[in-house]
Structures are given as structure tokens and as C-alpha cells.
Motif scaffolding. Sequence first.
Motif, PDB file in Angstrom:
ATOM      1  N   HIS A  88     -32.528 -39.910  13.703  1.00 29.91           N
ATOM      2  CA  HIS A  88     -32.238 -40.255  12.149  1.00 29.91           C
ATOM      3  C   HIS A  88     -31.065 -39.045  11.676  1.00 29.91           C
ATOM      4  CE1 HIS A  88     -35.630 -43.401  12.402  1.00 29.91           C
ATOM      5  NE2 HIS A  88     -34.303 -43.606  11.365  1.00 29.91           N
ATOM      6  N   ILE A  89     -30.118 -39.872  10.991  1.00 28.56           N
ATOM      7  CA  ILE A  89     -29.191 -38.118  11.204  1.00 28.56           C
ATOM      8  C   ILE A  89     -29.225 -38.331   9.222  1.00 28.56           C
ATOM      9  CG2 ILE A  89     -27.779 -38.330  12.980  1.00 28.56           C
ATOM     10  CD1 ILE A  89     -26.217 -40.530  12.258  1.00 28.56           C
ATOM     11  N   VAL A  90     -28.397 -37.536   9.017  1.00 30.74           N
ATOM     12  CA  VAL A  90     -27.961 -37.336   7.149  1.00 30.74           C
ATOM     13  C   VAL A  90     -26.703 -37.016   7.464  1.00 30.74           C
ATOM     14  CG1 VAL A  90     -28.704 -36.697   4.736  1.00 30.74           C
ATOM     15  CG2 VAL A  90     -30.647 -36.918   6.254  1.00 30.74           C
ATOM     16  N   PRO A  91     -25.755 -37.796   7.430  1.00 28.75           N
ATOM     17  CA  PRO A  91     -24.183 -37.543   7.094  1.00 28.75           C
ATOM     18  C   PRO A  91     -24.071 -35.938   6.003  1.00 28.75           C
ATOM     19  CG  PRO A  91     -24.338 -39.209   7.345  1.00 28.75           C
ATOM     20  CD  PRO A  91     -25.829 -39.219   7.096  1.00 28.75           C
ATOM     21  N   THR A  92     -23.828 -34.901   6.046  1.00 27.88           N
ATOM     22  CA  THR A  92     -23.403 -34.411   4.887  1.00 27.88           C
ATOM     23  C   THR A  92     -21.927 -34.813   4.197  1.00 27.88           C
ATOM     24  OG1 THR A  92     -21.335 -32.744   6.270  1.00 27.88           O
ATOM     25  CG2 THR A  92     -24.042 -31.817   6.612  1.00 27.88           C
ATOM     26  N   LYS A  93     -21.049 -35.644   4.669  1.00 22.51           N
ATOM     27  CA  LYS A  93     -20.518 -36.043   3.484  1.00 22.51           C
ATOM     28  C   LYS A  93     -20.728 -37.757   3.761  1.00 22.51           C
ATOM     29  CE  LYS A  93     -16.194 -35.073   3.765  1.00 22.51           C
ATOM     30  NZ  LYS A  93     -14.498 -34.443   3.847  1.00 22.51           N
ATOM     31  N   ASP A  94     -20.417 -38.218   2.492  1.00 25.94           N
ATOM     32  CA  ASP A  94     -20.211 -40.084   2.233  1.00 25.94           C
ATOM     33  C   ASP A  94     -19.524 -40.514   2.768  1.00 25.94           C
ATOM     34  OD1 ASP A  94     -21.795 -42.305   2.748  1.00 25.94           O
ATOM     35  OD2 ASP A  94     -22.093 -42.373   0.110  1.00 25.94           O
ATOM     36  N   ASP A  95     -18.780 -40.449   3.953  1.00 24.63           N
ATOM     37  CA  ASP A  95     -17.233 -40.250   4.236  1.00 24.63           C
ATOM     38  C   ASP A  95     -17.605 -41.376   5.421  1.00 24.63           C
ATOM     39  OD1 ASP A  95     -16.703 -38.751   5.802  1.00 24.63           O
ATOM     40  OD2 ASP A  95     -15.867 -37.769   4.239  1.00 24.63           O
ATOM     41  N   PRO A  96     -16.411 -41.608   5.445  1.00 22.55           N
ATOM     42  CA  PRO A  96     -16.518 -42.687   7.456  1.00 22.55           C
ATOM     43  C   PRO A  96     -16.331 -40.636   8.373  1.00 22.55           C
ATOM     44  CG  PRO A  96     -14.522 -43.086   6.286  1.00 22.55           C
ATOM     45  CD  PRO A  96     -15.903 -42.869   5.080  1.00 22.55           C
ATOM     46  N   GLN A  97     -15.964 -40.295   8.279  1.00 16.30           N
ATOM     47  CA  GLN A  97     -15.319 -38.493   9.282  1.00 16.30           C
ATOM     48  C   GLN A  97     -17.248 -38.152   8.913  1.00 16.30           C
ATOM     49  OE1 GLN A  97     -13.447 -39.376   6.220  1.00 16.30           O
ATOM     50  NE2 GLN A  97     -11.667 -40.072   7.616  1.00 16.30           N
ATOM     51  N   GLY A  98     -17.340 -37.837   7.640  1.00 13.33           N
ATOM     52  CA  GLY A  98     -18.954 -37.351   7.368  1.00 13.33           C
ATOM     53  C   GLY A  98     -19.821 -38.011   8.393  1.00 13.33           C
ATOM     54  N   LEU A  99     -19.940 -39.253   8.734  1.00 19.04           N
ATOM     55  CA  LEU A  99     -20.911 -40.020   9.540  1.00 19.04           C
ATOM     56  C   LEU A  99     -19.884 -39.988  11.137  1.00 19.04           C
ATOM     57  CD1 LEU A  99     -23.549 -42.483   9.267  1.00 19.04           C
ATOM     58  CD2 LEU A  99     -21.638 -44.441   9.635  1.00 19.04           C
ATOM     59  N   GLY A 100     -19.021 -39.749  11.387  1.00 22.66           N
ATOM     60  CA  GLY A 100     -18.602 -40.003  12.673  1.00 22.66           C
ATOM     61  C   GLY A 100     -19.496 -38.503  13.664  1.00 22.66           C
ATOM     62  N   ALA A 106     -25.281 -36.132  16.296  1.00 23.97           N
ATOM     63  CA  ALA A 106     -27.103 -37.075  16.862  1.00 23.97           C
ATOM     64  C   ALA A 106     -27.205 -37.220  18.935  1.00 23.97           C
ATOM     65  CB  ALA A 106     -27.571 -37.352  16.063  1.00 23.97           C
ATOM     66  N   ARG A 107     -25.744 -38.030  18.991  1.00 27.23           N
ATOM     67  CA  ARG A 107     -25.100 -38.023  20.695  1.00 27.23           C
ATOM     68  C   ARG A 107     -25.502 -37.179  21.418  1.00 27.23           C
ATOM     69  NH1 ARG A 107     -20.043 -40.317  21.456  1.00 27.23           N
ATOM     70  NH2 ARG A 107     -21.737 -41.442  23.826  1.00 27.23           N
ATOM     71  N   LYS A 108     -25.089 -35.807  20.939  1.00 29.71           N
ATOM     72  CA  LYS A 108     -25.334 -35.118  21.382  1.00 29.71           C
ATOM     73  C   LYS A 108     -26.500 -34.531  22.106  1.00 29.71           C
ATOM     74  CE  LYS A 108     -24.782 -29.514  21.529  1.00 29.71           C
ATOM     75  NZ  LYS A 108     -23.556 -28.614  20.745  1.00 29.71           N
ATOM     76  N   TYR A 109     -27.660 -34.297  21.169  1.00 29.08           N
ATOM     77  CA  TYR A 109     -28.919 -33.865  21.257  1.00 29.08           C
ATOM     78  C   TYR A 109     -29.994 -35.021  21.369  1.00 29.08           C
ATOM     79  CZ  TYR A 109     -27.773 -29.558  19.365  1.00 29.08           C
ATOM     80  OH  TYR A 109     -27.246 -28.073  19.028  1.00 29.08           O
ATOM     81  N   GLY A 110     -29.504 -36.634  21.653  1.00 26.12           N
ATOM     82  CA  GLY A 110     -30.475 -37.391  22.195  1.00 26.12           C
ATOM     83  C   GLY A 110     -30.042 -37.415  23.390  1.00 26.12           C
ATOM     84  N   LEU A 111     -29.160 -36.649  24.130  1.00 26.78           N
ATOM     85  CA  LEU A 111     -28.941 -37.428  25.303  1.00 26.78           C
ATOM     86  C   LEU A 111     -29.291 -35.750  26.139  1.00 26.78           C
ATOM     87  CD1 LEU A 111     -26.894 -38.354  28.171  1.00 26.78           C
ATOM     88  CD2 LEU A 111     -25.181 -37.147  27.273  1.00 26.78           C
ATOM     89  N   SER A 112     -28.949 -34.802  25.700  1.00 31.32           N
ATOM     90  CA  SER A 112     -29.836 -33.377  25.410  1.00 31.32           C
ATOM     91  C   SER A 112     -30.964 -33.666  26.250  1.00 31.32           C
ATOM     92  CB  SER A 112     -29.105 -32.617  24.648  1.00 31.32           C
ATOM     93  OG  SER A 112     -27.682 -32.083  25.308  1.00 31.32           O
ATOM     94  N   ALA A 113     -31.783 -34.088  25.229  1.00 32.88           N
ATOM     95  CA  ALA A 113     -33.073 -34.482  24.979  1.00 32.88           C
ATOM     96  C   ALA A 113     -33.724 -35.676  26.154  1.00 32.88           C
ATOM     97  CB  ALA A 113     -34.161 -34.854  23.881  1.00 32.88           C
ATOM     98  N   ILE A 114     -32.654 -36.534  25.533  1.00 36.06           N
ATOM     99  CA  ILE A 114     -33.289 -37.603  26.988  1.00 36.06           C
ATOM    100  C   ILE A 114     -33.157 -37.528  28.745  1.00 36.06           C
ATOM    101  CG2 ILE A 114     -31.486 -39.750  27.311  1.00 36.06           C
ATOM    102  CD1 ILE A 114     -33.847 -41.565  26.545  1.00 36.06           C
ATOM    103  N   ALA A 115     -32.118 -36.903  29.342  1.00 38.10           N
ATOM    104  CA  ALA A 115     -31.335 -35.754  30.541  1.00 38.10           C
ATOM    105  C   ALA A 115     -32.624 -34.754  30.620  1.00 38.10           C
ATOM    106  CB  ALA A 115     -30.084 -36.130  30.635  1.00 38.10           C
ATOM    107  N   GLY A 116     -32.646 -34.547  29.706  1.00 39.59           N
ATOM    108  CA  GLY A 116     -33.496 -33.094  30.114  1.00 39.59           C
ATOM    109  C   GLY A 116     -32.321 -31.720  30.125  1.00 39.59           C
ATOM    110  N   VAL A 117     -30.867 -31.710  30.015  1.00 43.90           N
ATOM    111  CA  VAL A 117     -29.981 -31.005  29.736  1.00 43.90           C
ATOM    112  C   VAL A 117     -29.667 -30.220  28.578  1.00 43.90           C
ATOM    113  CG1 VAL A 117     -27.226 -30.500  29.987  1.00 43.90           C
ATOM    114  CG2 VAL A 117     -28.430 -32.696  31.135  1.00 43.90           C
ATOM    115  N   ALA A 118     -29.898 -28.598  29.836  1.00 49.53           N
ATOM    116  CA  ALA A 118     -29.488 -27.484  28.180  1.00 49.53           C
ATOM    117  C   ALA A 118     -28.256 -26.866  28.569  1.00 49.53           C
ATOM    118  CB  ALA A 118     -30.579 -26.101  28.655  1.00 49.53           C
ATOM    119  N   PRO A 119     -27.563 -25.824  27.457  1.00 47.09           N
ATOM    120  CA  PRO A 119     -26.619 -25.099  27.856  1.00 47.09           C
ATOM    121  C   PRO A 119     -26.277 -24.147  28.394  1.00 47.09           C
ATOM    122  CG  PRO A 119     -27.429 -24.549  25.306  1.00 47.09           C
ATOM    123  CD  PRO A 119     -28.535 -25.941  26.043  1.00 47.09           C
TER     124      PRO A 119
END
Length: 160
Positions: A88-100, A106-119
Amino acid sequence: MQRSDSIAALAAALSKAQATMTSAKKDSTNPHFKSRYADLASIWDACRDSLTKNGLAVVQLPGKDEAGYYVETVLTHASGEFISDKLHIVPTKDDPQGLGSAITYARKYGLSAIAGVAPDDSDDDGEAAMGRTDVRREQSARAVAQGKPQPISKSSPEDF
């Protein structure tokens, strides 16, 4: 978390994939904090080949439910097995750019977690987002090196 009745084939494939994955390269810069971080493309670069060579695919879908906006990350296997979870995410701004922006994060951290990738070394992108500075981390590191224990508070990196 959701999952298929069995994840035996998925687990075996993910184990093989993770054995060949690389670290994500910290090739993006946050101009406000002058820090480097691994962006979504770097996370994908670190795991895409290993996942696909082992019959695995990732699907990420934004949505909204009673709790708010989310990104669901689904790891699927050629056998039909899957695991998934929502972030779940909470955009900092309630507009398309904030949501995007929130969806990309969230995609970055979801992918990292499910694949097991670290920087490739400790990624401070989350630290910058929380308003913590390099000065504070350096002061804490010096205090620990001098044998002065530091309390863990809600704003400490250890909590995240």
C-alpha cells in the motif's frame, strides 16, 4: 500474501535464479541529498535474465481498495504457481504525478523483495525519503565506534 496451493516448482526455480542474480547498480542520483540509489530499471537489470531463464515472470499491477492505493507484485512460474503481495502506498501529492511517483517507488521495492535483489552497497534512498541526513548517520557511526551506544527510536534506520 497470496500464493498457489503449491509453490514447490516456483521455489526451486527462484533458488536457481537467485544463484545467478547480480546486485542492483546504484546508478541514479538524488539531487536534493546528493545520494546514489538503485532505481527500478537497475533492479530489473539485476534480475530479469535470471528470472526468465528459470521460467519466472513478475507482474506488477497498481490498484485501489478500501485501504487505499497499492501495487501488487506477482511472481509467477511456468508451472502456473505464483506468490503475490500488495504494498500500500500514500502519494505525497494527490495528483497524477504524485501517484505515478508512489507507484514507481512501490514497484521498485516490491520487485526487490519478491526477487531477492539488493543494491550493490547499502541503498540510502529510503533514508533520504525519511529526511535523515548523512551527517546524522556519520555522527551515529562515530558514537558507536567510540563505544557510546545509540538508542533505537522510531526514526532510526534499524527500525526499517
